[in-house]
Design a protein around this motif. Structure first.
Motif, mmCIF file in Angstrom:
data_model
loop_
_atom_site.group_PDB
_atom_site.id
_atom_site.type_symbol
_atom_site.label_atom_id
_atom_site.label_comp_id
_atom_site.label_asym_id
_atom_site.label_seq_id
_atom_site.Cartn_x
_atom_site.Cartn_y
_atom_site.Cartn_z
ATOM 1 N N GLU A 130 0.681 15.188 -0.309
ATOM 2 C CA GLU A 130 -0.279 14.293 0.628
ATOM 3 C C GLU A 130 0.173 12.720 0.742
ATOM 4 O OE1 GLU A 130 -2.451 15.653 3.202
ATOM 5 O OE2 GLU A 130 -1.532 17.478 2.472
ATOM 6 N N PRO A 131 -0.216 11.977 1.526
ATOM 7 C CA PRO A 131 0.046 10.473 1.585
ATOM 8 C C PRO A 131 -0.750 10.191 0.133
ATOM 9 C CG PRO A 131 -0.439 10.995 3.602
ATOM 10 C CD PRO A 131 -0.771 12.230 2.905
ATOM 11 N N LEU A 132 -0.136 9.111 -0.754
ATOM 12 C CA LEU A 132 -0.447 8.618 -1.934
ATOM 13 C C LEU A 132 -1.870 7.995 -1.750
ATOM 14 C CD1 LEU A 132 2.570 7.446 -3.385
ATOM 15 C CD2 LEU A 132 1.790 9.642 -3.805
ATOM 16 N N THR A 133 -2.893 8.442 -2.337
ATOM 17 C CA THR A 133 -4.156 7.763 -2.456
ATOM 18 C C THR A 133 -4.442 6.959 -3.807
ATOM 19 O OG1 THR A 133 -5.326 9.842 -3.256
ATOM 20 C CG2 THR A 133 -5.596 9.273 -0.945
ATOM 21 N N PHE A 134 -3.603 6.024 -4.087
ATOM 22 C CA PHE A 134 -3.296 5.634 -5.323
ATOM 23 C C PHE A 134 -4.242 4.598 -5.686
ATOM 24 C CE2 PHE A 134 -0.161 3.204 -2.420
ATOM 25 C CZ PHE A 134 -0.477 1.985 -2.726
ATOM 26 N N TYR A 481 -4.702 10.244 12.091
ATOM 27 C CA TYR A 481 -4.731 8.929 11.061
ATOM 28 C C TYR A 481 -3.521 8.099 10.989
ATOM 29 C CZ TYR A 481 -2.643 11.917 7.563
ATOM 30 O OH TYR A 481 -1.737 12.768 6.793
ATOM 31 N N ALA A 482 -3.432 7.072 10.756
ATOM 32 C CA ALA A 482 -2.526 6.324 10.245
ATOM 33 C C ALA A 482 -2.620 5.420 8.755
ATOM 34 C CB ALA A 482 -2.005 5.102 11.377
ATOM 35 N N LEU A 483 -1.863 5.425 7.931
ATOM 36 C CA LEU A 483 -1.885 4.868 6.649
ATOM 37 C C LEU A 483 -0.777 4.247 6.286
ATOM 38 C CD1 LEU A 483 -3.934 6.310 3.708
ATOM 39 C CD2 LEU A 483 -1.600 5.710 3.230
ATOM 40 N N GLN A 484 -0.878 3.008 5.645
ATOM 41 C CA GLN A 484 0.222 2.299 5.195
ATOM 42 C C GLN A 484 0.102 1.740 3.794
ATOM 43 O OE1 GLN A 484 0.609 -1.546 4.972
ATOM 44 N NE2 GLN A 484 -1.349 -1.526 4.093
ATOM 45 N N ASP A 485 1.322 1.953 3.004
ATOM 46 C CA ASP A 485 1.306 1.544 1.584
ATOM 47 C C ASP A 485 2.249 0.361 1.664
ATOM 48 O OD1 ASP A 485 -0.315 3.699 1.033
ATOM 49 O OD2 ASP A 485 1.312 5.049 0.489
ATOM 50 N N LEU A 486 1.922 -0.844 1.182
ATOM 51 C CA LEU A 486 2.682 -2.070 0.844
ATOM 52 C C LEU A 486 2.743 -2.608 -0.410
ATOM 53 C CD1 LEU A 486 4.238 -4.241 2.390
ATOM 54 C CD2 LEU A 486 2.312 -5.411 3.105
ATOM 55 N N LYS A 487 3.740 -2.813 -0.872
ATOM 56 C CA LYS A 487 3.810 -3.627 -2.196
ATOM 57 C C LYS A 487 3.974 -4.934 -1.982
ATOM 58 C CE LYS A 487 6.850 -3.890 -6.450
ATOM 59 N NZ LYS A 487 7.982 -3.173 -7.043
ATOM 60 N N LEU A 488 2.776 -5.746 -2.164
ATOM 61 C CA LEU A 488 2.581 -7.160 -2.029
ATOM 62 C C LEU A 488 3.742 -8.020 -2.795
ATOM 63 C CD1 LEU A 488 -1.161 -7.349 -1.567
ATOM 64 C CD2 LEU A 488 0.555 -7.299 0.244
ATOM 65 N N ARG A 489 3.694 -7.616 -3.871
ATOM 66 C CA ARG A 489 4.411 -8.191 -4.987
ATOM 67 C C ARG A 489 4.550 -7.556 -6.078
ATOM 68 N NH1 ARG A 489 1.569 -10.294 -9.146
ATOM 69 N NH2 ARG A 489 -0.705 -11.077 -8.818
ATOM 70 N N LYS A 490 5.346 -7.673 -7.142
ATOM 71 C CA LYS A 490 5.384 -6.752 -8.357
ATOM 72 C C LYS A 490 4.157 -6.561 -9.040
ATOM 73 C CE LYS A 490 7.910 -6.090 -12.731
ATOM 74 N NZ LYS A 490 8.884 -6.721 -13.889
ATOM 75 N N GLY A 491 3.673 -5.154 -9.175
ATOM 76 C CA GLY A 491 2.671 -4.886 -9.701
ATOM 77 C C GLY A 491 1.432 -5.136 -8.892
ATOM 78 N N LEU A 492 1.397 -5.203 -7.529
ATOM 79 C CA LEU A 492 0.200 -5.212 -6.577
ATOM 80 C C LEU A 492 0.507 -4.385 -5.274
ATOM 81 C CD1 LEU A 492 -2.419 -6.460 -6.020
ATOM 82 C CD2 LEU A 492 -1.053 -8.581 -5.054
ATOM 83 N N TYR A 493 -0.238 -3.580 -5.008
ATOM 84 C CA TYR A 493 -0.178 -2.829 -4.055
ATOM 85 C C TYR A 493 -1.382 -2.585 -3.151
ATOM 86 C CZ TYR A 493 3.563 -0.922 -7.069
ATOM 87 O OH TYR A 493 4.574 -0.592 -7.956
#
Length: 794
Positions: A130-134, A481-493
């Motif tokens: 499934e989409p990652l629920t991290f 549904y729509a879901l987005q995963d974004l890495k804002l910077r190193k180590g921050l999601y």
């Protein structure tokens, strides 16, 4: 009852097979290879290391020099996970642009005693289909953990995980509880399809073969944005088996014995992978007798009743389960078809239906027979899973059909002045469910993924039997549904999800005849009105995962979650046997909604892993049964309980601590606590697990190179008293349980042999489990139990 009967079911199966055959015809025109070498820090190749792509069944095993090759890889990004016993797993992102890629992977050595259940910080450390629920607390549970913590059921095997417990009926029936929430508030997915089996009943078990589960993912917290209704407490995702390497034939056999209820069981499987085609089959059988408790009497309503020979009469049972997998792996992706059947017959303690009577509890000389009352469960399932790859994108399509047939048999009661019912079929519930789950994953740009998906189901329930509890009904629901995963910077999601759900429910009016003094029908009484409901609800969830340092991570998630009221909550009216009450629905119930916040802190070093997960939930209209001031006119029914809704606050935490004392010794410690309250009435919620602390010490060792691997484990479970109970709910005293387990693993050629011995409840403690429905009768739980299991894989 087979799925082959009935034209509708036959047509559905034919349609799924047709759809499955269509998918084999697709082809991806351009594919490439990812190859390389897996080695240790000195550069020495590691043979038989496993390299697989996350969320797919693409897998390769290294040769004697550590070389591997993944063929048929599409253009785009691929997340590869490499694992090898005794080394830290490696996660690498590889992008194929216009040609094949060569990748050398170096693994870091680790302490042998790393817990197979990991608290994750990096969002890609829990690789879900499934989409990652991290941004929620996630854990991966391996087959090693499941074997070494094997309980009476799958949920009993998971009870050592912080925040997880089980509602039990005897030793063969249990249902999941996460953070004090159960019934229709915990989603169980098998291969992407939600398990449906009358979850609203306390005595309705999970109805899954625990020996067929090789790996699962546990996510605690609100998951409604991905799964829709019922995703309040969390989700248990049972993962599909990983495909072996090509041209492989392998099999395994499990043998099990448990002394307390004289259980004998076996489970065997065989699988073959050749020419891109995969087949696997499993069959499981077990038979058990009445289980023993450390008591020879129990008290109910001030009466002292016997427990002859320490056995609870009529708690014996048996299971027969089988499953078949058929799959293919092609350049365009992969597809599988799964057919399974779970069959169980189990007795209910003779005093569980109606008021316990001494003559019912006398020994009949046969501890393995099943008498009235008992239940028959027959759960069939057909699931099709397909994954199709494209450039920077992936389609995942799951389709499913389930039929859950539940029958309760008991002696008929004479209701009023009418004729006594014939036969013993008190209640039959036939629930048929059609489900779909479609997801599209697309890389918008590096470190920015978009998921768009939809899932839903259509349920029909038919009833029979001389008892009346719930009506026949049809229910449909679907969500986008729509879901987005974004890495804002190193180590921050950052993760953001939006969803919209709609649902409809319809139930027939139910009437029962009213008899006059001359035993003729004088009229009809309405048991429930006709139900016609329509719902629409939005959901939003947002969270962050932040690596504070190389060793420490923090997660925070806030979102809404919801649950549509079920037809039993809206329209039930009758005796729910084993609960000692008359249950009455409320057709005015609305959608159960709340705002849920989760925090998760984790620390990991070479020797220490620690975690802290507090949560705070606020529900504006939580639905549950409340006692009324009325008493039922039906025989042996007692007080009337009615479904109601009200504002509820729920909070608590889980904390875990794992320390590798040395190369061979590890100490695990965890504490879990749940606090809840109906803020309008001032009462806690029923069936709330008490404060629980677990201490566990494990020792793993070998006597020399090439010798068997051995392990020993000592566990101490401490449960606090539960005095925070609902109105008219019994309190329970605190208690301690001690367990001892050990095992050995050795190899003979290509064969792997494992055996283990578990001594459960070492002191034969007598205690009442707050999460057991038999505590209503003041019945203690299962006494000392010796469990022996042998595994052979070849």
């Amino acid at each position: 009852m087979g799925i082959a009967k009935g034209t509708g079911r036959s047509a559905l199966i034919a349609f799924l097979l047709w759809l499955y055959s269509l998918t084999i015809g697709f082809a991806q025109t351009t594919t490439h290879t990812i190859s390389g070498k897996v080695a240790d820090q000195s550069g020495e190749g590691l043979p038989y290391a496993v390299v697989y792509e996350a969320g797919t069944q693409q897998m390769a095993t290294t040769d004697l020099q550590g070389a591997f090759a993944l063929n048929g890889m599409a253009v785009g990004k691929h997340i590869l996970i490499t694992s090898y016993l005794g080394f830290e797993s490696s996660i690498d992102t590889v992008e194929i642009i216009d040609g094949s890629v060569v990748l050398d992977i170096i693994l870091q050595e680790k302490a042998e005693l790393l817990n197979p259940v990991d608290i994750t910080v990096d969002p890609h450390s829990v690789q879900s289909e499934e989409p990652l629920t991290f941004t929620l607390s996630g854990q991966t549970v391996s087959d090693t953990f499941l074997r070494e913590h094997q309980g009476n059921t799958l949920m009993n095997s998971l009870e050592d995980l912080a925040g997880v417990s089980a509602l039990n009926t005897g030793v063969g029936i249990s249902k999941p509880v996460i953070r004090g929430m159960s019934f229709n508030r915990v989603i169980v997915n098998e291969y992407g399809i939600k398990q449906e089996g009358q979850q609203w009943g306390v005595e309705h078990g999970l109805e899954l073969d625990q020996y067929g589960v090789h790996e699962l993912e546990l996510i605690k917290g609100p998951v409604s944005v991905l799964y829709g209704s019922d995703g309040l407490a969390g989700v248990i995702n049972i993962k599909r088996p990983k495909l072996p390497k090509r041209d492989t034939l392998r099999a395994d056999v499990n043998l099990n014995y448990k002394s307390n209820n004289a259980l004998f069981g076996t489970s065997a499987s065989v699988e073959k992978f050749k020419n891109n085609l995969w087949f696997k089959a499993r069959i499981t059988w077990q038979d058990f007798a009445d289980y023993k408790v450390p008591a020879n009497e129990f008290k109910y309503n001030s009466y002292s009743l016997p427990i002859v020979k320490n056995r609870l009469k009529n708690t014996a049972g048996n299971e027969l389960n089988y499953a078949f997998h058929l799959g293919t792996r092609r350049k365009w992706g992969h597809s599988t078809l799964y057919v399974s059947r779970f069959g169980q017959q189990v007795g209910f303690f003779a005093g569980a239906f109606g008021i316990p009577k001494t003559y019912q509890l006398q020994d009949d000389g046969d501890s393995r027979d099943i008498q009235l009352p008992y239940q028959d469960i027959d759960h069939w399932k057909v699931i099709s899973n397909t994954v199709v790859y494209g450039r920077n994108a992936k389609w995942m399509i799951d389709l499913g059909y389930q039929q859950n047939l539940r029958q309760e048999h008991s002696q008929p009661h004479a209701h009023g002045k009418g004729p006594a019912p014939e036969g013993t079929l008190a209640l039959e519930l036939r629930l048929q469910t059609l489900s779909y789950n479609v997801r599209w994953c697309y890389d918008l740009r590096p470190h920015w993924q978009l998921y768009i998906g939809s899932n839903g189901q259509r349920k029909t329930n038919q009833t029979s039997g001389f008892e009346s509890l719930i009506p026949e009904y049809t229910a449909m629901q679907a969500g986008l549904y729509a879901l987005q995963d974004l890495k804002l910077r190193k180590g921050l999601y950052w993760q953001l999800g939006l969803r919209w759900d709609v649902a409809t429910q319809s139930a027939q009016e139910t009437t029962v005849p009213v008899y006059g003094s001359d035993a003729t029908i004088s009229g009809y009484e309405q048991r429930n009105p006709a139900i016609e409901k329509a719902y629409s609800v939005p959901t939003v969830s947002s969270g962050v995962a932040w690596d504070l340092s190389k060793k420490t991570g923090l997660k925070y998630n806030v979102g809404t979650a919801f649950r549509f009221p079920t037809i039993p909550e809206l329209a039930s009216n009758g005796i729910h046997h084993g609960t000692f009450r008359h249950e009455l629905g409320n057709p005015e119930l609305d959608i159960e909604q709340g705002i849920l916040q989760d925090v998760s802190w984790a620390y990991r070093s070479k020797k220490l892993t620690a975690g802290l997960s507090p949560f705070f939930y606020r529900f504006q209209n939580y639905i549950y049964l409340r006692p009324s001031a009325k008493f039922s006119t039906l025989p042996d029914a007692g007080q009337v309980y009615q479904y109601s809704e009200g504002p509820v606050t729920m909070t608590g935490l889980e904390t875990t601590f794992q320390y590798a004392i040395s190369k061979n010794w590890r100490w695990d410690f965890s504490v879990e606590y749940v606090w809840n309250k109906n803020t309008e009435l001032g009462h806690p919620l029923p069936f709330t697990p008490p404060l629980h602390a677990l201490n566990e010490v494990t020792y793993r060792f070998t006597l020399g190179k090439g010798m068997p691997k051995n392990w020993l484990r000592f566990s101490w479970n401490q449960f606090a008293p539960q005095n925070r109970v609902d109105l008219n709910e019994k309190t329970t005293d605190g208690y301690a349980l001690f367990h001892l387990a050990g095992g050995m693993e050795f190899h003979w050629g290509k064969r792997t042999f494992q055996w283990q011995l578990q001594l459960m409840n070492l002191t034969n403690a007598r205690y009442l489990n707050n999460m057991s429905r038999y505590r209503i009768l003041n019945l203690p739980e299962q006494g000392r139990n010796v469990q022996v299991s042998v595994y052979c894989g070849f």
